[in-house]
Design an enzyme around this catalytic site. Structure first.
Site, PDB file in Angstrom:
ATOM      1  N   ARG A   1       0.802  -1.215   0.000  1.00 22.03           N
ATOM      2  CA  ARG A   1       0.000   0.000   0.000  1.00 22.03           C
ATOM      3  C   ARG A   1       0.841   1.275   0.000  1.00 22.03           C
ATOM      4  O   ARG A   1       0.525   2.231  -0.698  1.00 22.03           O
ATOM      5  CB  ARG A   1      -0.947  -0.004   1.203  1.00 22.03           C
ATOM      6  CG  ARG A   1      -2.051   0.999   1.056  1.00 22.03           C
ATOM      7  CD  ARG A   1      -2.991   1.015   2.258  1.00 22.03           C
ATOM      8  NE  ARG A   1      -3.837  -0.171   2.293  1.00 22.03           N
ATOM      9  CZ  ARG A   1      -4.812  -0.345   3.186  1.00 22.03           C
ATOM     10  NH1 ARG A   1      -5.042   0.569   4.111  1.00 22.03           N
ATOM     11  NH2 ARG A   1      -5.552  -1.433   3.157  1.00 22.03           N
TER      12      ARG A   1
ATOM     13  N   GLU B   1      -3.397  -2.294  -7.341  1.00 17.65           N
ATOM     14  CA  GLU B   1      -3.924  -3.335  -6.484  1.00 17.65           C
ATOM     15  C   GLU B   1      -3.046  -3.310  -5.262  1.00 17.65           C
ATOM     16  O   GLU B   1      -1.859  -3.599  -5.343  1.00 17.65           O
ATOM     17  CB  GLU B   1      -3.837  -4.672  -7.221  1.00 17.65           C
ATOM     18  CG  GLU B   1      -4.724  -5.702  -6.593  1.00 17.65           C
ATOM     19  CD  GLU B   1      -4.193  -7.078  -6.878  1.00 17.65           C
ATOM     20  OE1 GLU B   1      -3.932  -7.392  -8.046  1.00 17.65           O
ATOM     21  OE2 GLU B   1      -4.006  -7.814  -5.908  1.00 17.65           O
TER      22      GLU B   1
ATOM     23  N   CYS C   1      -2.789 -12.022  -2.843  1.00 11.90           N
ATOM     24  CA  CYS C   1      -3.583 -10.807  -2.589  1.00 11.90           C
ATOM     25  C   CYS C   1      -4.916 -11.162  -1.957  1.00 11.90           C
ATOM     26  O   CYS C   1      -5.512 -10.354  -1.266  1.00 11.90           O
ATOM     27  CB  CYS C   1      -3.884 -10.067  -3.880  1.00 11.90           C
ATOM     28  SG  CYS C   1      -2.522  -9.979  -5.012  1.00 11.90           S
TER      29      CYS C   1
ATOM     30  N   GLU D   1      -2.221  -5.649   7.202  1.00 10.26           N
ATOM     31  CA  GLU D   1      -2.117  -6.943   6.527  1.00 10.26           C
ATOM     32  C   GLU D   1      -0.812  -7.637   6.924  1.00 10.26           C
ATOM     33  O   GLU D   1       0.251  -7.036   6.828  1.00 10.26           O
ATOM     34  CB  GLU D   1      -2.161  -6.732   5.015  1.00 10.26           C
ATOM     35  CG  GLU D   1      -2.164  -8.030   4.214  1.00 10.26           C
ATOM     36  CD  GLU D   1      -2.049  -7.793   2.704  1.00 10.26           C
ATOM     37  OE1 GLU D   1      -1.641  -6.683   2.295  1.00 10.26           O
ATOM     38  OE2 GLU D   1      -2.367  -8.709   1.938  1.00 10.26           O
TER      39      GLU D   1
END
Lengths: 528, 528
Positions: free
Chosen positions: B240, B260, B297, B388
């Site tokens: 990110r 993404e 992902c 994450e």
């Protein structure tokens, strides 16, 4: 003294909760302030609008599209029923002529667009259902489940109004609540439209806060709304500075923005066409450039004309017609100031005035049509000449040859439109120019001026940055414009009973869907 | 000492023109550095790549789609012919198993995707031709006439490789040059793919600089490229922080970006399903969470489990299986460090470790599968728990009731996927959760784990911000993924002979087009 106008907030008309200021629209023909006063909204109204829109977003997203269509159709009918009053209000606030512009052109265009949006909503035409029976996947475009913030421009009191135009109709067709930031220069027109929208919304049984309307937003509050992660998308039509500030705020929060900023709409005139019908082209150009006092996004603001006798004759004829063309009142003091300042900049950068190089006489915000001229070699060294003079003005760039025309294109920013006037004998030059121009513009036009923007599924009222914020989308033309306000939703092994209507085995009657790679109106499992 | 690897720049393999550094990929299973060394590119390579790509953009945009398809098909064939060597290289650089992952799953997926892109290019399947014969307007999606900058991730050496994956195939199918920023952790695999691509490109007779490849870009140069107005679009798959920095640079220049970023892929398990087959679900979950050492992902990173006996039994079974699951080597030291740091953060925020709370033994970048647990009430007060942990880890959130599950959804960021495991008796709870979850995810999944991403026209590998940068687009699934790299072009009264093939009266044989509101494979003027 009239009371200050209410805002449409949280599903009802109520006084602004902010004390940050007020304003009055003016009559552009006289400069006189009109009644009533309208509030400038600050954080109180803005945050209340956002909260109320978020609170109804899920309900609206889940609403029956028939109800959405009923609202849009009912609203269109209400506008027609109220046409005389709306047109009178808009005329007073914009100085645009009642006939034909407001009554015969713009109002019917607006209601036609609302009805097209109703039809698109009813028929799920924007949703692009795609079904893969082997992989167990089904996807479509769906509502954002978030509000859309629409900023309307000054130049279309109806057809691009934040509470009635294409952005509004598109966002509603995709079942998203709209927070409309009306344009203050025609606030009373916007208010009346919002009143009709509000009633039609209630009649259709949709959540009352699905449509909210504010007249003016303090700049910081506009940026704060655009950059709020709860916002689904923003749509903006207007000047580049404001639009890019909103884009930056939205970008920082990951909010998609659809912006229509500014465009010079270059027009290329070729030798053969000029020789064959230069005088007629001069007339056509001046008509397009001065229509609506030049206040169109697709106004022909740049003409590229070859040097030589045919070009000279065209320029002389255009200059004569521009000098003779009646001026008119632009929408506001601000528009007039920007117009005069852009012309002053052209002049200071070396462009010669062929017409309109004097202030306009008379009351209100009158301006003269203006025509300037410069050589391509100079144009190429002065990026400041690409400053848009929003109004009835155009800059002629004279080119020595095709290579210079192509060089001019290379220097241009992205544009909404580009136009070619070419005869058979111009083929080679036309093709070279068209190849260079094509990727710089959203719409390539053959042999007609750019000011008409048809509401058509095949229209592109968009273009490369910075004419808009994204090259893949159009602001006009359904159902494409609706897709700006949609999220792609995929269902992976979800039972038929839990699927949206368009994705069920048996979809809406007659609807074309892409099933296992083929377009078909049949149900899943039925042969076409 | 081997020579430093060449970069693919300006249509040929040549030494990097930058002296900003070099690196060696490592074998994740051992931590040993591999040969050869690869250059880190600076401004010299980056700007040369941009200039070369811009120089061929118009030629590529005008290329015959048959040639584009021949390139993509030829490249797919070359990858298959070289499969043994490619798989060996990728295995060495990623520690992913040769069988089945690399040889049987990922490589065929990659060549299948390239061939699907070839077909889409050949059939103009991405161009959406729309014709309005009454208004004289025709529009379609067209190449950007600008380069696309693709950043590949670490976790798919083939299928998402910047020079072979979906972004690459999509950008090429839309006839845009690609500047591929390979992932340094599998630089040798990327180089070999780029060699095959380069040869296939020359065989197809396309401009040699249509595909360029750099192994590593200095951070500032990546941002500079992404924010260059000459860039047509950027595509990024990865973390990110880096993705949002690239987005900010691109946004400032009006360059569309397709990102993404990251996703927790919440999985909701309902009472009835847990009672009926809790042990099987625990097995299914652990298999999905540890597949590929969790480096997907769409890894199931968050499980929402009701309190009570059935939930307790599931959690106990899952913990036991996770503790027993073999660890594995992640792609790099950096991935391992991030993984351990995310777990430490979960722990510090109050989550309890049920499995994997100890460092892994053995050489290389080994990690243990980890399972943590926390009550929903606490989860809701700690946004940091949404960090994450890229790897084989998942956080279980225990909920008291449906309202709490819905509250958890309300607190979640946008996600790529969301999964529901529900039986018939769970209907009411399932529907409440599904309604809340739907707008938060790109793909809603019924009764299966999220790790599979089929290459299908109906796939959405996308989702609301910040899982991606735009909710309307997918990174996987053709032709939709191609449309990210397209500009909408309209032709307004342009002669048939000057139109692109798809928009002529007589379009490509058999092609479905929208003409005057109807889908048809007929020519303009012919009845269907």
């Amino acid at each position: 003294m009239d009371a200050r106008a209410d805002v449409l907030l949280e599903g009802r008309w109520q006084p602004s909760r902010d004390g940050v200021g007020e304003f009055r629209p003016t009559d552009p023909a006289t400069g006189e302030a009109l009644a009533p006063a309208f509030p400038v909204s600050g954080a109180g109204d803005a945050q209340a609008a956002l909260a109320a829109a978020c609170a109804v977003a899920d309900e609206l997203a889940a609403a029956d599209p028939q109800r959405i269509a009923a609202f849009l159709d009912g609203y269109a009918q209400a506008i027609e029923d109220d046409a005389a009053e709306l047109v009178a209000l808009a005329h007073r606030e914009t100085a645009l002529p009642v006939e034909p512009r407001l009554a015969q052109v713009e109002l019917p265009r607006t209601t036609g667009q609302l009805r097209q949006a109703a039809r698109a909503a009813r028929e799920y035409a924007w949703t692009e259902p795609t079904i893969d029976t082997v992989a167990g996947l089904r996807s479509h475009l769906a509502p954002l489940n978030k509000p859309v913030l629409v900023f309307g421009p000054n130049n279309f009191p109806f057809a691009f109004n934040a509470v009635a135009g294409s952005d509004f109709a598109s966002a509603i067709a995709a079942r998203n609540p709209v927070i409309a930031k009306l344009h203050p220069s025609h606030a009373a027109t916007g208010r009346r439209l919002a009143q009709l929208a509000h009633r039609a919304l209630l009649d259709a049984g949709l959540p009352a806060a699905s449509v909210q309307a504010l007249y003016q937003l303090r700049h910081t509050e506009g940026l704060r709304l655009a950059g709020d992660p709860r916002m689904g998308a923003i749509a903006f039509t207007g000047g580049r500075g404001t639009g890019l500030a909103l884009k930056a705020a939205a970008d920082a929060a990951g909010v998609p923005s659809y912006l229509e900023l500014s465009s010079l709409n270059p027009v290329f005139l070729f030798e053969g066409a000029l020789r064959a019908r230069g005088a007629a082209l001069a007339q056509e150009f001046v008509g397009s450039c001065t229509l609506g006092v030049g206040q169109f996004c697709t106004n022909p603001g740049l003409l590229v004309v070859p040097r030589g006798a045919a070009g000279d004759a065209f320029v002389a004829a255009a200059a004569e017609r521009m000098a003779a063309a009646p001026g008119g009142a632009v929408f506001s003091q601000g528009v007039r100031d920007h117009y005069l300042s852009a012309l002053a900049q052209w002049r200071s950068l070396g462009a010669s005035a062929l017409a309109g190089d004097a202030p306009a006489d008379g009351p209100g915000y009158r301006v003269r049509p203006a025509l300037f001229c410069i050589d391509a070699a100079q144009f190429l060294t002065k990026p400041g000449l690409q400053t848009e003079a929003f109004g009835p003005a155009s800059l002629i760039v004279r080119t020595a040859d095709v290579a210079e025309a192509v060089a001019v294109i290379g220097a241009l920013d992205g544009q909404l439109t580009g136009t070619l006037y070419a005869d058979a004998e111009d083929r080679a030059a036309r093709d070279a120019v068209a190849a260079a121009l094509r990727p710089k513009v959203g719409r390539l036009i053959g042999g007609r001026m750019p000011t008409g923007v048809a509401v058509s599924a095949a229209m592109n009222h968009g273009g490369p940055y910075p004419s808009t914020g994204h090259p893949g989308f159009t602001a006009v033309g359904l159902p494409a414009a609706i897709r700006r306000f949609a999220a792609l939703h995929c269902y992976d092994h979800i039972d038929d009973g839990h699927l949206p209507v368009e994705l069920r085995d048996r979809g809406p009657a007659g609807m074309m869907r892409k099933i296992d790679g083929h377009w078909t109106a049949s149900a899943v499992g039925e042969s076409a």
